[in-house]
Design a protein around this motif. Structure first.
Motif, short mmCIF file in Angstrom:
data_model
loop_
_atom_site.label_atom_id
_atom_site.label_comp_id
_atom_site.label_asym_id
_atom_site.label_seq_id
_atom_site.Cartn_x
_atom_site.Cartn_y
_atom_site.Cartn_z
N ILE A 1 29.77 -28.70 9.56
CA ILE A 1 30.04 -27.43 10.24
C ILE A 1 29.07 -27.21 11.40
N GLU A 2 27.88 -27.81 11.31
CA GLU A 2 26.94 -27.70 12.42
C GLU A 2 27.51 -28.35 13.68
N VAL A 3 28.16 -29.48 13.52
CA VAL A 3 28.77 -30.16 14.67
C VAL A 3 29.89 -29.30 15.25
N GLU A 4 30.74 -28.77 14.37
CA GLU A 4 31.82 -27.89 14.84
C GLU A 4 31.26 -26.68 15.58
N ALA A 5 30.23 -26.06 15.02
CA ALA A 5 29.64 -24.87 15.62
C ALA A 5 28.95 -25.20 16.94
N ALA A 6 28.34 -26.37 17.02
CA ALA A 6 27.67 -26.78 18.25
C ALA A 6 28.67 -26.96 19.39
N ILE A 7 29.78 -27.59 19.10
CA ILE A 7 30.83 -27.76 20.12
C ILE A 7 31.34 -26.39 20.57
N TRP A 8 31.59 -25.52 19.62
CA TRP A 8 32.06 -24.16 19.94
C TRP A 8 31.03 -23.43 20.79
N ASN A 9 29.75 -23.59 20.47
CA ASN A 9 28.66 -22.97 21.23
C ASN A 9 28.75 -23.34 22.71
N THR A 10 28.88 -24.63 23.00
CA THR A 10 28.97 -25.08 24.39
C THR A 10 30.23 -24.54 25.07
N GLN A 11 31.33 -24.56 24.36
CA GLN A 11 32.59 -24.05 24.92
C GLN A 11 32.47 -22.57 25.29
N MET A 12 31.86 -21.79 24.41
CA MET A 12 31.76 -20.35 24.64
C MET A 12 30.80 -20.02 25.78
N LEU A 13 29.75 -20.80 25.94
CA LEU A 13 28.85 -20.55 27.07
C LEU A 13 29.57 -20.77 28.40
N ARG A 14 30.36 -21.84 28.48
CA ARG A 14 31.08 -22.07 29.73
C ARG A 14 32.15 -21.00 29.93
N GLU A 15 32.76 -20.54 28.85
CA GLU A 15 33.74 -19.47 28.97
C GLU A 15 33.06 -18.17 29.42
N ALA A 16 31.85 -17.92 28.94
CA ALA A 16 31.10 -16.74 29.38
C ALA A 16 30.83 -16.81 30.88
N ALA A 17 30.49 -18.00 31.36
CA ALA A 17 30.26 -18.18 32.80
C ALA A 17 31.54 -17.91 33.58
N ARG A 18 32.66 -18.40 33.06
CA ARG A 18 33.94 -18.20 33.74
C ARG A 18 34.29 -16.71 33.80
N ARG A 19 34.11 -16.01 32.68
CA ARG A 19 34.43 -14.59 32.64
C ARG A 19 33.50 -13.77 33.53
N ALA A 20 32.29 -14.28 33.73
CA ALA A 20 31.34 -13.60 34.61
C ALA A 20 31.65 -13.86 36.08
N GLY A 21 32.66 -14.68 36.35
CA GLY A 21 33.00 -15.02 37.72
C GLY A 21 32.08 -16.07 38.32
N ARG A 22 31.39 -16.83 37.44
CA ARG A 22 30.44 -17.84 37.90
C ARG A 22 30.67 -19.15 37.12
N PRO A 23 31.83 -19.76 37.28
CA PRO A 23 32.16 -20.94 36.46
C PRO A 23 31.25 -22.13 36.69
N TYR A 24 30.53 -22.17 37.82
CA TYR A 24 29.71 -23.33 38.14
C TYR A 24 28.21 -23.10 37.92
N ILE A 25 27.84 -21.94 37.40
CA ILE A 25 26.42 -21.67 37.17
C ILE A 25 25.86 -22.68 36.17
N GLY A 26 24.63 -23.10 36.38
CA GLY A 26 24.00 -24.03 35.46
C GLY A 26 23.66 -23.37 34.13
N ILE A 27 23.89 -24.09 33.05
CA ILE A 27 23.47 -23.64 31.72
C ILE A 27 22.26 -24.51 31.37
N HIS A 28 21.08 -23.92 31.44
CA HIS A 28 19.87 -24.75 31.34
C HIS A 28 19.61 -25.25 29.92
N ASN A 29 20.25 -24.62 28.93
CA ASN A 29 20.17 -25.12 27.55
C ASN A 29 21.51 -24.80 26.88
#
Length: 463
Positions: A176-204
């Motif tokens: 489940i850690e692997v599943e949650a980790a993948i979801w974590n990355t997906q949601m961060l990029r989705e947060a960037a998209r919703r913020a209107g900044r799809p290309y912003i760097g995610i430093h971690n």
């Protein structure tokens, strides 16, 4: 992908982890404590509670030389092999001479170049907005992350973490850690998209997954991790590593992601008080450079009892280590702010101001921030890093000197330091933000406006 020729041979690091001097971990800890104390006396390093932000260049340089001495004498301890990874003076010198002079995050119009800052640098600090792994619910992860990504002063961002996924506890090493980790990355990029900044760097881009396999599983473009994003690899306090961390380094060295090295020495721990811990924190940067191949360096020194870095002695430690590194190396360094108090309190706003002034004028970039001692779920929002970043930008823009910064920070610290042991934990995200609009409540906005007016009375105007 990084230029491997600019970093120390990682295969040699692995060899030394297997063949270095054998030593019990407890013996290493005791030896480090004795060495730090000896160096503090040898180099005449003394903490002055009335001079939180020293203007003494000689003090900064002595701390740097003491750190070089500590690193070369102690090496780096590998807990898995119980051996010391040692380095020669010429190897450290070579590494410092070949440090990358810039690091890029983000893509296209969101690309940001990070550079080494100097003491009293008038260039704006780069601001790495972060929830610093504050636990949140699965349902609130996305709005919390968006509150960071959407801030105009956020040059990069990272998110909180979840402790359960689909109703299952996220345990280290589990599927489940692997599943949650993948979801974590997906949601961060989705947060960037919703913020209107799809290309912003995610430093971690990974805070939920601890193990290396979970990290690697999440590191794919189809999940939202792109070249120009990054990951942090944390040292173990003090001056230690293990195979789990070295496995992440092995992967990241061959990846397109920025490798950030992370250090959190404990003031009051093995290295002693603020003087010894300052020496150890500078030495940790040599660990990150030689062992981790770190392209940039992130520090979160913590008071062992108060679990923050806004006490009087912690701010002194942050200032002198920043100055030592900025004056003597071309390393790219960022200061991670840890507050005692929580969101939507007057105290947290003053803590943020004091920490940001101290860090910015001392040569750091900014990585705001953990609040409420980073231990209370749901207590984080994009407002805290906004405050921290606005202060940092203002410090650089007006050319605040160390002497003047010290005067202001002394006044701020005097106002909140007695409350640190029982600091207010503040409000949860949904209590200080409109979850639908992803914006601070009027109460939080008003508190910030009130504090800015008070700071103006100290001679520090934040527009």
């Amino acid at each position: 992908m990084r230029d491997s020729k600019r970093f120390f041979d990682f295969i040699e690091v692995i060899k030394r982890a297997e063949s270095g001097e054998a030593m019990k971990e407890s013996d290493y800890d005791k030896r480090l404590g004795r060495k730090a104390l000896s160096l503090m006396k040898q180099y005449e390093i003394h903490y002055d509670p009335q001079c939180i932000i020293p203007s003494d260049d000689g003090l900064a340089d002595r701390i740097f030389q003491a750190a070089v001495n500590l690193f070369l004498d102690m090496g780096v301890y590998c807990t898995d092999t119980q051996r010391v990874i040692s380095f020669a003076p010429e190897e450290l010198q070579w590494a410092l001479e070949n440090v990358p002079q810039e690091v890029n995050y983000g893509r296209d119009k969101e690309t940001i170049t990070v550079y080494p800052r100097k003491v009293e640098d008038r260039r704006d600090p780069v601001c790495f907005f972060s929830a610093v792994g504050t636990p949140v619910t699965e349902e609130m992860f996305l709005p919390v992350a968006q509150s960071y990504a959407q801030e105009p002063l956020a040059d990069t961002f990272s998110g909180p973490l979840i402790t359960s996924y689909k109703g299952i506890s996220v345990t280290s090493g589990s599927p489940i850690e692997v599943e949650a980790a993948i979801w974590n990355t997906q949601m961060l990029r989705e947060a960037a998209r919703r913020a209107g900044r799809p290309y912003i760097g995610i430093h971690n881009f990974q805070s939920t997954g601890e193990k290396t396999d979970a990290t690697i599983a999440s590191a794919q473009e189809k999940f939202g991790a792109f070249p120009g994003d990054g990951l942090l690899v944390a040292a173990i306090a003090e001056m230690k590593v293990d195979f789990e961390r070295l496995k992440k380094v092995a992967f990241l060295r061959q990846s397109p992601y920025v490798l950030g090295a992370l250090y959190g020495p404990l003031m009051g721990g093995y290295a002693g008080g603020p003087e010894g811990t300052a020496i150890a924190l500078v030495a940790h940067h040599f660990l990150g450079l030689l062992v981790f191949s770190g392209e940039r360096h992130n520090s979160f020194p913590i008071h062992i009892h108060h679990v923050c870095n806004t006490t009087r002695e912690m701010l002194w430690l942050i200032s002198v280590t920043g100055q030592a590194l900025a004056r003597n190396t071309p390393l790219i360094i960022a200061s991670n702010a840890f507050m005692a108090s929580g969101p939507c309190t007057e105290m947290v706003i003053d803590e943020l101001c004091a920490q940001s002034i101290t860090s910015t004028v001392s040569g750091w970039h900014l990585n705001p921030c953990a609040v409420a001692k980073n231990r209370y779920p749901m207590r984080c929002s994009g407002m805290e890093p906004r405050i921290h970043a606005e202060v940092g930008h203002r410090v650089a823009q007006i050319g605040l000197t160390r002497k003047e910064a010290n005067r202001i920070v002394l006044r701020l610290v005097k106002g909140y330091e007695k409350a640190i042991p029982e600091a207010p934990i503040g409000k949860m995200f949904h209590e200080c933000y409109s979850v639908d609009k992803i914006r601070p409540t009027d109460e939080y906005d008003s508190l910030f406006a009130k504090k800015k007016k008070e700071w103006g009375g100290l001679g520090f105007e934040v527009i």
